[in-house]
Motif scaffolding. Sequence first.
Motif, PDB file in Angstrom:
ATOM      1  N   VAL A  81     -45.987 -63.195  -6.619  1.00 34.81           N
ATOM      2  CA  VAL A  81     -45.582 -64.338  -7.430  1.00 34.81           C
ATOM      3  C   VAL A  81     -44.077 -64.468  -7.580  1.00 34.81           C
ATOM      4  O   VAL A  81     -43.584 -65.517  -7.980  1.00 34.81           O
ATOM      5  CB  VAL A  81     -46.234 -64.288  -8.835  1.00 34.81           C
ATOM      6  CG1 VAL A  81     -47.747 -64.275  -8.722  1.00 34.81           C
ATOM      7  CG2 VAL A  81     -45.742 -63.073  -9.615  1.00 34.81           C
ATOM      8  N   ASP A  82     -43.323 -63.418  -7.272  1.00 33.16           N
ATOM      9  CA  ASP A  82     -41.874 -63.489  -7.445  1.00 33.16           C
ATOM     10  C   ASP A  82     -41.154 -62.780  -6.312  1.00 33.16           C
ATOM     11  O   ASP A  82     -40.439 -61.808  -6.521  1.00 33.16           O
ATOM     12  CB  ASP A  82     -41.494 -62.859  -8.797  1.00 33.16           C
ATOM     13  CG  ASP A  82     -40.082 -63.249  -9.226  1.00 33.16           C
ATOM     14  OD1 ASP A  82     -39.429 -63.993  -8.473  1.00 33.16           O
ATOM     15  OD2 ASP A  82     -39.642 -62.799 -10.298  1.00 33.16           O
ATOM     16  N   PRO A  83     -41.335 -63.238  -5.083  1.00 33.30           N
ATOM     17  CA  PRO A  83     -40.724 -62.538  -3.949  1.00 33.30           C
ATOM     18  C   PRO A  83     -39.208 -62.550  -3.975  1.00 33.30           C
ATOM     19  O   PRO A  83     -38.573 -61.626  -3.497  1.00 33.30           O
ATOM     20  CB  PRO A  83     -41.269 -63.305  -2.735  1.00 33.30           C
ATOM     21  CG  PRO A  83     -41.637 -64.660  -3.258  1.00 33.30           C
ATOM     22  CD  PRO A  83     -42.110 -64.422  -4.665  1.00 33.30           C
ATOM     23  N   ALA A  84     -38.591 -63.592  -4.535  1.00 32.44           N
ATOM     24  CA  ALA A  84     -37.132 -63.642  -4.574  1.00 32.44           C
ATOM     25  C   ALA A  84     -36.569 -62.513  -5.428  1.00 32.44           C
ATOM     26  O   ALA A  84     -35.614 -61.830  -5.045  1.00 32.44           O
ATOM     27  CB  ALA A  84     -36.671 -64.996  -5.121  1.00 32.44           C
ATOM     28  N   ARG A  85     -37.191 -62.274  -6.582  1.00 30.35           N
ATOM     29  CA  ARG A  85     -36.724 -61.195  -7.448  1.00 30.35           C
ATOM     30  C   ARG A  85     -36.971 -59.841  -6.805  1.00 30.35           C
ATOM     31  O   ARG A  85     -36.184 -58.910  -6.943  1.00 30.35           O
ATOM     32  CB  ARG A  85     -37.420 -61.261  -8.813  1.00 30.35           C
ATOM     33  CG  ARG A  85     -36.863 -60.260  -9.832  1.00 30.35           C
ATOM     34  CD  ARG A  85     -37.534 -60.422 -11.171  1.00 30.35           C
ATOM     35  NE  ARG A  85     -38.922 -60.017 -11.126  1.00 30.35           N
ATOM     36  CZ  ARG A  85     -39.335 -58.760 -11.289  1.00 30.35           C
ATOM     37  NH1 ARG A  85     -38.463 -57.806 -11.472  1.00 30.35           N
ATOM     38  NH2 ARG A  85     -40.622 -58.464 -11.246  1.00 30.35           N
ATOM     39  N   LEU A  86     -38.052 -59.735  -6.070  1.00 28.68           N
ATOM     40  CA  LEU A  86     -38.389 -58.473  -5.447  1.00 28.68           C
ATOM     41  C   LEU A  86     -37.343 -58.062  -4.430  1.00 28.68           C
ATOM     42  O   LEU A  86     -37.027 -56.888  -4.270  1.00 28.68           O
ATOM     43  CB  LEU A  86     -39.764 -58.560  -4.785  1.00 28.68           C
ATOM     44  CG  LEU A  86     -40.337 -57.260  -4.228  1.00 28.68           C
ATOM     45  CD1 LEU A  86     -40.591 -56.272  -5.343  1.00 28.68           C
ATOM     46  CD2 LEU A  86     -41.613 -57.526  -3.455  1.00 28.68           C
ATOM     47  N   HIS A  87     -36.760 -59.021  -3.749  1.00 29.04           N
ATOM     48  CA  HIS A  87     -35.753 -58.709  -2.739  1.00 29.04           C
ATOM     49  C   HIS A  87     -34.521 -58.062  -3.363  1.00 29.04           C
ATOM     50  O   HIS A  87     -33.788 -57.343  -2.695  1.00 29.04           O
ATOM     51  CB  HIS A  87     -35.337 -59.976  -1.990  1.00 29.04           C
ATOM     52  CG  HIS A  87     -36.264 -60.324  -0.860  1.00 29.04           C
ATOM     53  ND1 HIS A  87     -36.121 -59.792   0.397  1.00 29.04           N
ATOM     54  CD2 HIS A  87     -37.358 -61.122  -0.821  1.00 29.04           C
ATOM     55  CE1 HIS A  87     -37.079 -60.264   1.184  1.00 29.04           C
ATOM     56  NE2 HIS A  87     -37.840 -61.069   0.470  1.00 29.04           N
ATOM     57  N   HIS A  88     -34.266 -58.339  -4.641  1.00 33.72           N
ATOM     58  CA  HIS A  88     -33.043 -57.860  -5.268  1.00 33.72           C
ATOM     59  C   HIS A  88     -33.307 -56.797  -6.328  1.00 33.72           C
ATOM     60  O   HIS A  88     -32.353 -56.274  -6.903  1.00 33.72           O
ATOM     61  CB  HIS A  88     -32.286 -59.040  -5.893  1.00 33.72           C
ATOM     62  CG  HIS A  88     -31.866 -60.062  -4.877  1.00 33.72           C
ATOM     63  ND1 HIS A  88     -30.852 -59.848  -3.980  1.00 33.72           N
ATOM     64  CD2 HIS A  88     -32.363 -61.285  -4.598  1.00 33.72           C
ATOM     65  CE1 HIS A  88     -30.721 -60.910  -3.195  1.00 33.72           C
ATOM     66  NE2 HIS A  88     -31.624 -61.798  -3.542  1.00 33.72           N
ATOM     67  N   ARG A  89     -34.550 -56.468  -6.588  1.00 32.84           N
ATOM     68  CA  ARG A  89     -34.808 -55.412  -7.566  1.00 32.84           C
ATOM     69  C   ARG A  89     -34.476 -54.071  -6.936  1.00 32.84           C
ATOM     70  O   ARG A  89     -34.442 -53.932  -5.700  1.00 32.84           O
ATOM     71  CB  ARG A  89     -36.255 -55.449  -8.041  1.00 32.84           C
ATOM     72  CG  ARG A  89     -37.297 -55.009  -7.031  1.00 32.84           C
ATOM     73  CD  ARG A  89     -38.650 -54.908  -7.699  1.00 32.84           C
ATOM     74  NE  ARG A  89     -39.725 -54.621  -6.766  1.00 32.84           N
ATOM     75  CZ  ARG A  89     -40.046 -53.389  -6.369  1.00 32.84           C
ATOM     76  NH1 ARG A  89     -39.363 -52.352  -6.810  1.00 32.84           N
ATOM     77  NH2 ARG A  89     -41.050 -53.202  -5.531  1.00 32.84           N
ATOM     78  N   PRO A  90     -34.211 -53.043  -7.742  1.00 28.19           N
ATOM     79  CA  PRO A  90     -33.874 -51.727  -7.174  1.00 28.19           C
ATOM     80  C   PRO A  90     -34.987 -51.187  -6.285  1.00 28.19           C
ATOM     81  O   PRO A  90     -36.168 -51.454  -6.495  1.00 28.19           O
ATOM     82  CB  PRO A  90     -33.696 -50.861  -8.429  1.00 28.19           C
ATOM     83  CG  PRO A  90     -33.365 -51.830  -9.520  1.00 28.19           C
ATOM     84  CD  PRO A  90     -34.130 -53.080  -9.203  1.00 28.19           C
ATOM     85  N   LEU A  91     -34.585 -50.443  -5.293  1.00 32.23           N
ATOM     86  CA  LEU A  91     -35.521 -49.729  -4.430  1.00 32.23           C
ATOM     87  C   LEU A  91     -35.638 -48.316  -4.996  1.00 32.23           C
ATOM     88  O   LEU A  91     -34.686 -47.533  -4.946  1.00 32.23           O
ATOM     89  CB  LEU A  91     -34.999 -49.711  -2.995  1.00 32.23           C
ATOM     90  CG  LEU A  91     -35.772 -48.881  -1.962  1.00 32.23           C
ATOM     91  CD1 LEU A  91     -37.238 -49.291  -1.918  1.00 32.23           C
ATOM     92  CD2 LEU A  91     -35.124 -49.019  -0.596  1.00 32.23           C
ATOM     93  N   ARG A  92     -36.801 -48.001  -5.550  1.00 38.60           N
ATOM     94  CA  ARG A  92     -37.011 -46.704  -6.210  1.00 38.60           C
ATOM     95  C   ARG A  92     -37.481 -45.689  -5.169  1.00 38.60           C
ATOM     96  O   ARG A  92     -38.548 -45.848  -4.581  1.00 38.60           O
ATOM     97  CB  ARG A  92     -38.035 -46.839  -7.334  1.00 38.60           C
ATOM     98  CG  ARG A  92     -37.649 -47.850  -8.406  1.00 38.60           C
ATOM     99  CD  ARG A  92     -38.841 -48.187  -9.280  1.00 38.60           C
ATOM    100  NE  ARG A  92     -39.928 -48.761  -8.479  1.00 38.60           N
ATOM    101  CZ  ARG A  92     -41.173 -48.944  -8.927  1.00 38.60           C
ATOM    102  NH1 ARG A  92     -41.484 -48.611 -10.166  1.00 38.60           N
ATOM    103  NH2 ARG A  92     -42.109 -49.465  -8.126  1.00 38.60           N
ATOM    104  N   LEU A  93     -36.674 -44.649  -4.968  1.00 37.94           N
ATOM    105  CA  LEU A  93     -36.969 -43.632  -3.965  1.00 37.94           C
ATOM    106  C   LEU A  93     -37.317 -42.326  -4.670  1.00 37.94           C
ATOM    107  O   LEU A  93     -36.465 -41.705  -5.307  1.00 37.94           O
ATOM    108  CB  LEU A  93     -35.762 -43.441  -3.042  1.00 37.94           C
ATOM    109  CG  LEU A  93     -35.895 -42.397  -1.936  1.00 37.94           C
ATOM    110  CD1 LEU A  93     -37.045 -42.734  -0.990  1.00 37.94           C
ATOM    111  CD2 LEU A  93     -34.576 -42.276  -1.164  1.00 37.94           C
ATOM    112  N   GLY A  94     -38.576 -41.917  -4.559  1.00 37.64           N
ATOM    113  CA  GLY A  94     -39.026 -40.715  -5.232  1.00 37.64           C
ATOM    114  C   GLY A  94     -38.858 -39.464  -4.377  1.00 37.64           C
ATOM    115  O   GLY A  94     -38.775 -39.527  -3.154  1.00 37.64           O
ATOM    116  N   HIS A  95     -38.816 -38.331  -5.056  1.00 37.23           N
ATOM    117  CA  HIS A  95     -38.839 -37.031  -4.370  1.00 37.23           C
ATOM    118  C   HIS A  95     -39.351 -36.009  -5.370  1.00 37.23           C
ATOM    119  O   HIS A  95     -39.208 -36.170  -6.579  1.00 37.23           O
ATOM    120  CB  HIS A  95     -37.452 -36.635  -3.850  1.00 37.23           C
ATOM    121  CG  HIS A  95     -36.471 -36.276  -4.940  1.00 37.23           C
ATOM    122  ND1 HIS A  95     -36.127 -34.976  -5.227  1.00 37.23           N
ATOM    123  CD2 HIS A  95     -35.787 -37.050  -5.815  1.00 37.23           C
ATOM    124  CE1 HIS A  95     -35.260 -34.963  -6.225  1.00 37.23           C
ATOM    125  NE2 HIS A  95     -35.029 -36.200  -6.599  1.00 37.23           N
TER     126      HIS A  95
END
Length: 289
Positions: A81-95
Amino acid sequence: MSIELRHLRCFLAIAEESSLTRAAARLHLTQPAVSRTLAALEQHLGARLVDRSTHHLALTADGHAFRDRASAALAAFEAAVDPARLHHRPLRLGHAWSAFGRYTTPLLRRWQREHPETPLELLRVDDRTAGLARGEVDAALLRGTVEAPGLVTTELTTEPRVAALPADGPLAALPSLTLRDLAAETVVLNTVSGTTTPALWPPTARPTSTLTVANTDDWLTAIAAGRGVGVSSASTAALHPHPGVTYRPLPDAPPLPVLLAWRDAFPHPATEALATMAREIAGAEPPAP
């Protein structure tokens, strides 16, 4: 009745807060409203998700399984529903520990330089998939074989294994060790996020005594206290120095693969760019098409 997103959000708030009262405050609802929403969800699923019989609220086995699906469903909905916001939200990288080893800082610096519009957030989650299966992160740096439904993985590099020993113990005086050298010792195993199991040893020389812990910090503490020895990747030695722990090469142990993993359904749009950059930094060849 039909299940709506509010039922999923309500359940996830309960799961994360471990309290109906705190979940209600977080959702700006009354506690009775939260209880009714949870009861309606359980009735629809025909399963009890939350155990309310103890003083401390806890998820049932069905609740733990449903939490993963609910998290993934919400993430998929937000992407749809919000692909535009998804492109700019942080990319969470787990470890779970040691991140990308010696490549961690180069990866973070290069990403910030080349993708300033998408912050890369590095999160430690003590979990075999570093929070990926539960929807807490978008991608994860993992070690060893990972068997979880719905995940895509690519191997970035491999790391040699090392023995972790009490610094004042007799084995610490040796320049290198073998798995057989460790078999007579109590082996400390991180069963939550670690990769070492007794199956690492030959069938005829497996450890007879083990001690289980739940995270890297407890693993280090147990070894430093002389309660046992451990096996981990070389990056652990570099990124988790401890005054009471000595690391020694373990050349007969197979190398440990370092993987980047993400969910195959609705991945973060920047995931492929992250995978490409990580492979380039590690000097790995791209996977075959």
